[in-house]
Write a protein that holds these residues in place. Structure first.
Motif, PDB file in Angstrom:
ATOM      1  N   MET A   1      -5.675   4.930  -1.433  1.00  0.00           N
ATOM      2  CA  MET A   1      -4.418   4.237  -1.138  1.00  0.00           C
ATOM      3  C   MET A   1      -3.859   4.683   0.217  1.00  0.00           C
ATOM      4  O   MET A   1      -3.372   3.865   0.994  1.00  0.00           O
ATOM      5  CB  MET A   1      -3.398   4.477  -2.253  1.00  0.00           C
ATOM      6  N   ALA A   2      -3.926   5.981   0.521  1.00  0.00           N
ATOM      7  CA  ALA A   2      -3.436   6.465   1.815  1.00  0.00           C
ATOM      8  C   ALA A   2      -4.282   5.903   2.959  1.00  0.00           C
ATOM      9  O   ALA A   2      -3.749   5.507   3.999  1.00  0.00           O
ATOM     10  CB  ALA A   2      -3.448   7.998   1.842  1.00  0.00           C
ATOM     11  N   GLY A   3      -5.584   5.858   2.767  1.00  0.00           N
ATOM     12  CA  GLY A   3      -6.465   5.304   3.795  1.00  0.00           C
ATOM     13  C   GLY A   3      -6.195   3.834   4.047  1.00  0.00           C
ATOM     14  O   GLY A   3      -6.129   3.374   5.189  1.00  0.00           O
ATOM     15  N   MET A   4      -6.016   3.072   2.967  1.00  0.00           N
ATOM     16  CA  MET A   4      -5.718   1.646   3.129  1.00  0.00           C
ATOM     17  C   MET A   4      -4.376   1.446   3.811  1.00  0.00           C
ATOM     18  O   MET A   4      -4.243   0.582   4.694  1.00  0.00           O
ATOM     19  CB  MET A   4      -5.750   0.929   1.775  1.00  0.00           C
ATOM     20  N   ALA A   5      -3.375   2.235   3.437  1.00  0.00           N
ATOM     21  CA  ALA A   5      -2.052   2.117   4.075  1.00  0.00           C
ATOM     22  C   ALA A   5      -2.149   2.419   5.563  1.00  0.00           C
ATOM     23  O   ALA A   5      -1.551   1.723   6.389  1.00  0.00           O
ATOM     24  CB  ALA A   5      -1.050   3.045   3.397  1.00  0.00           C
ATOM     25  N   PHE A   6      -2.907   3.447   5.934  1.00  0.00           N
ATOM     26  CA  PHE A   6      -3.069   3.787   7.350  1.00  0.00           C
ATOM     27  C   PHE A   6      -3.667   2.624   8.126  1.00  0.00           C
ATOM     28  O   PHE A   6      -3.157   2.232   9.182  1.00  0.00           O
ATOM     29  CB  PHE A   6      -3.965   5.031   7.506  1.00  0.00           C
ATOM     30  N   TYR A   7      -4.759   2.061   7.612  1.00  0.00           N
ATOM     31  CA  TYR A   7      -5.415   0.981   8.344  1.00  0.00           C
ATOM     32  C   TYR A   7      -4.576  -0.289   8.376  1.00  0.00           C
ATOM     33  O   TYR A   7      -4.607  -1.025   9.360  1.00  0.00           O
ATOM     34  CB  TYR A   7      -6.820   0.725   7.798  1.00  0.00           C
ATOM     35  N   TRP A   8      -3.808  -0.550   7.313  1.00  0.00           N
ATOM     36  CA  TRP A   8      -2.954  -1.737   7.360  1.00  0.00           C
ATOM     37  C   TRP A   8      -1.784  -1.549   8.312  1.00  0.00           C
ATOM     38  O   TRP A   8      -1.344  -2.497   8.959  1.00  0.00           O
ATOM     39  CB  TRP A   8      -2.505  -2.157   5.963  1.00  0.00           C
ATOM     40  N   LEU A   9      -1.290  -0.326   8.446  1.00  0.00           N
ATOM     41  CA  LEU A   9      -0.268  -0.060   9.460  1.00  0.00           C
ATOM     42  C   LEU A   9      -0.868  -0.279  10.849  1.00  0.00           C
ATOM     43  O   LEU A   9      -0.247  -0.895  11.719  1.00  0.00           O
ATOM     44  CB  LEU A   9       0.273   1.367   9.341  1.00  0.00           C
ATOM     45  N   PHE A  10      -2.080   0.195  11.038  1.00  0.00           N
ATOM     46  CA  PHE A  10      -2.776  -0.005  12.309  1.00  0.00           C
ATOM     47  C   PHE A  10      -2.893  -1.495  12.628  1.00  0.00           C
ATOM     48  O   PHE A  10      -2.567  -1.941  13.733  1.00  0.00           O
ATOM     49  CB  PHE A  10      -4.170   0.642  12.245  1.00  0.00           C
ATOM     50  N   HIS A  11      -3.339  -2.299  11.663  1.00  0.00           N
ATOM     51  CA  HIS A  11      -3.502  -3.738  11.894  1.00  0.00           C
ATOM     52  C   HIS A  11      -2.149  -4.423  12.105  1.00  0.00           C
ATOM     53  O   HIS A  11      -2.041  -5.319  12.944  1.00  0.00           O
ATOM     54  CB  HIS A  11      -4.250  -4.398  10.738  1.00  0.00           C
ATOM     55  N   LEU A  12      -1.145  -3.993  11.375  1.00  0.00           N
ATOM     56  CA  LEU A  12       0.194  -4.550  11.552  1.00  0.00           C
ATOM     57  C   LEU A  12       0.665  -4.354  12.988  1.00  0.00           C
ATOM     58  O   LEU A  12       1.103  -5.303  13.651  1.00  0.00           O
ATOM     59  CB  LEU A  12       1.167  -3.886  10.574  1.00  0.00           C
TER      60      LEU A  12
ATOM     61  N   CYS B   1       0.832  -1.207   0.000  1.00  0.00           N
ATOM     62  CA  CYS B   1       0.000   0.000   0.000  1.00  0.00           C
ATOM     63  C   CYS B   1       0.866   1.255   0.000  1.00  0.00           C
ATOM     64  O   CYS B   1       0.568   2.219  -0.706  1.00  0.00           O
ATOM     65  CB  CYS B   1      -0.937   0.016   1.204  1.00  0.00           C
ATOM     66  N   GLY B   2       1.935   1.229   0.795  1.00  0.00           N
ATOM     67  CA  GLY B   2       2.841   2.378   0.835  1.00  0.00           C
ATOM     68  C   GLY B   2       3.442   2.675  -0.524  1.00  0.00           C
ATOM     69  O   GLY B   2       3.553   3.839  -0.934  1.00  0.00           O
ATOM     70  N   PHE B   3       3.821   1.638  -1.244  1.00  0.00           N
ATOM     71  CA  PHE B   3       4.349   1.787  -2.595  1.00  0.00           C
ATOM     72  C   PHE B   3       3.311   2.457  -3.497  1.00  0.00           C
ATOM     73  O   PHE B   3       3.620   3.398  -4.245  1.00  0.00           O
ATOM     74  CB  PHE B   3       4.738   0.402  -3.141  1.00  0.00           C
ATOM     75  N   PHE B   4       2.072   1.994  -3.408  1.00  0.00           N
ATOM     76  CA  PHE B   4       1.026   2.560  -4.248  1.00  0.00           C
ATOM     77  C   PHE B   4       0.609   3.961  -3.800  1.00  0.00           C
ATOM     78  O   PHE B   4       0.178   4.764  -4.622  1.00  0.00           O
ATOM     79  CB  PHE B   4      -0.177   1.620  -4.334  1.00  0.00           C
ATOM     80  N   VAL B   5       0.752   4.264  -2.504  1.00  0.00           N
ATOM     81  CA  VAL B   5       0.492   5.634  -2.038  1.00  0.00           C
ATOM     82  C   VAL B   5       1.467   6.589  -2.716  1.00  0.00           C
ATOM     83  O   VAL B   5       1.078   7.653  -3.206  1.00  0.00           O
ATOM     84  CB  VAL B   5       0.612   5.745  -0.498  1.00  0.00           C
ATOM     85  N   TYR B   6       2.724   6.197  -2.740  1.00  0.00           N
ATOM     86  CA  TYR B   6       3.755   7.027  -3.371  1.00  0.00           C
ATOM     87  C   TYR B   6       3.369   7.338  -4.823  1.00  0.00           C
ATOM     88  O   TYR B   6       3.366   8.492  -5.242  1.00  0.00           O
ATOM     89  CB  TYR B   6       5.107   6.311  -3.299  1.00  0.00           C
ATOM     90  N   TRP B   7       3.010   6.307  -5.572  1.00  0.00           N
ATOM     91  CA  TRP B   7       2.666   6.517  -6.977  1.00  0.00           C
ATOM     92  C   TRP B   7       1.336   7.249  -7.130  1.00  0.00           C
ATOM     93  O   TRP B   7       1.168   8.051  -8.059  1.00  0.00           O
ATOM     94  CB  TRP B   7       2.645   5.189  -7.729  1.00  0.00           C
ATOM     95  N   ALA B   8       0.406   7.010  -6.244  1.00  0.00           N
ATOM     96  CA  ALA B   8      -0.882   7.702  -6.314  1.00  0.00           C
ATOM     97  C   ALA B   8      -0.710   9.193  -6.048  1.00  0.00           C
ATOM     98  O   ALA B   8      -1.350  10.025  -6.704  1.00  0.00           O
ATOM     99  CB  ALA B   8      -1.867   7.104  -5.315  1.00  0.00           C
TER     100      ALA B   8
ATOM    101  N   ALA C   1      -9.439  10.532  -5.650  1.00  0.00           N
ATOM    102  CA  ALA C   1      -9.960   9.347  -4.954  1.00  0.00           C
ATOM    103  C   ALA C   1      -8.910   8.249  -4.876  1.00  0.00           C
ATOM    104  O   ALA C   1      -8.847   7.510  -3.886  1.00  0.00           O
ATOM    105  CB  ALA C   1     -11.207   8.829  -5.664  1.00  0.00           C
ATOM    106  N   VAL C   2      -8.064   8.142  -5.892  1.00  0.00           N
ATOM    107  CA  VAL C   2      -7.012   7.123  -5.900  1.00  0.00           C
ATOM    108  C   VAL C   2      -6.033   7.375  -4.753  1.00  0.00           C
ATOM    109  O   VAL C   2      -5.707   6.472  -3.980  1.00  0.00           O
ATOM    110  CB  VAL C   2      -6.272   7.100  -7.257  1.00  0.00           C
ATOM    111  N   GLY C   3      -5.565   8.605  -4.625  1.00  0.00           N
ATOM    112  CA  GLY C   3      -4.638   8.947  -3.538  1.00  0.00           C
ATOM    113  C   GLY C   3      -5.268   8.788  -2.172  1.00  0.00           C
ATOM    114  O   GLY C   3      -4.662   8.245  -1.248  1.00  0.00           O
ATOM    115  N   PHE C   4      -6.507   9.241  -2.037  1.00  0.00           N
ATOM    116  CA  PHE C   4      -7.219   9.107  -0.769  1.00  0.00           C
ATOM    117  C   PHE C   4      -7.373   7.641  -0.388  1.00  0.00           C
ATOM    118  O   PHE C   4      -7.120   7.243   0.744  1.00  0.00           O
ATOM    119  CB  PHE C   4      -8.599   9.776  -0.862  1.00  0.00           C
TER     120      PHE C   4
END
Length: 188
Positions: free
Chosen positions: A151-162, A112-119, A146-149
């Protein structure tokens, strides 16, 4: 059913966390309603009145992208994305299972972080181009953001779950008749 009291569970039960999730769900529902109504109106106008609202496609594109990416953020928060957990469900050792789930969460977060960067690069480029839609002349960034939002939202929640999985005890990953979550959603 056991009640968890980790800092992550307390954070997830705060009024602010719940308000953000509720807001996203309301926006998602309104978005879906707008899409359904626009498609219905355009279908009726096309087949009954033999005309079409040509601008509807522009609105539908904006709404669809926001609908998809808000849904993806909500899916990441509640961990409801489709997944094949054949490996984690076959691991019986709780410590090994915990670290396997942590590793999967890490890979997901890094992806997700990789895709946030590109988004973000994509959004920045699109904003600099000042492109608009053909008929309504809406800024195209309204849909592309919407793409950036998302991807950033998914990265945040996956960091939270990690982080949440990393601090849990291995015994939390033991199946106990379905009462514990085995890497899925939280127990309420």
């Amino acid at each position: 059913m056991r009640k968890e009291t980790s800092v992550f569970d307390r954070l997830r039960s705060t009024r602010g966390w719940k308000a953000v999730i509720q807001f996203l769900r309301i926006v998602e529902a309104v978005d879906v309603l707008v899409v359904v109504l626009l498609i219905f109106a355009n279908t009726v106008s096309r087949y009954v009145f033999k005309t079409s609202f040509i601008w509807v496609e522009e609105i539908l594109t904006i709404c669809a992208l926001w609908m998809y990416f808000i849904g993806a953020v909500l899916g990441a928060e509640e961990e409801s994305h489709i997944k094949g957990d054949l490996v984690s469900s076959s691991i019986k050792n709780p410590r090994l299972k915990k670290w396997f789930i942590v590793a999967v969460s890490l890979i997901t977060f890094v992806s997700c972080g990789f895709f946030v960067y590109w988004a973000l690069i994509y959004c920045k480029t699109q904003a600099q181009l000042h492109m608009t839609t053909q008929y309504l002349h809406l800024p195209k960034i309204t849909s592309q953001f919407a793409v950036g939002f998302g991807m950033a939202g998914m990265a945040f929640y996956w960091l939270f779950h990690l982080l949440r999985y990393a601090v849990r005890k291995p015994s939390d990953f033991l199946p106990d008749g379905g009462a514990s979550d085995e890497g899925g959603g939280e127990n309420e």
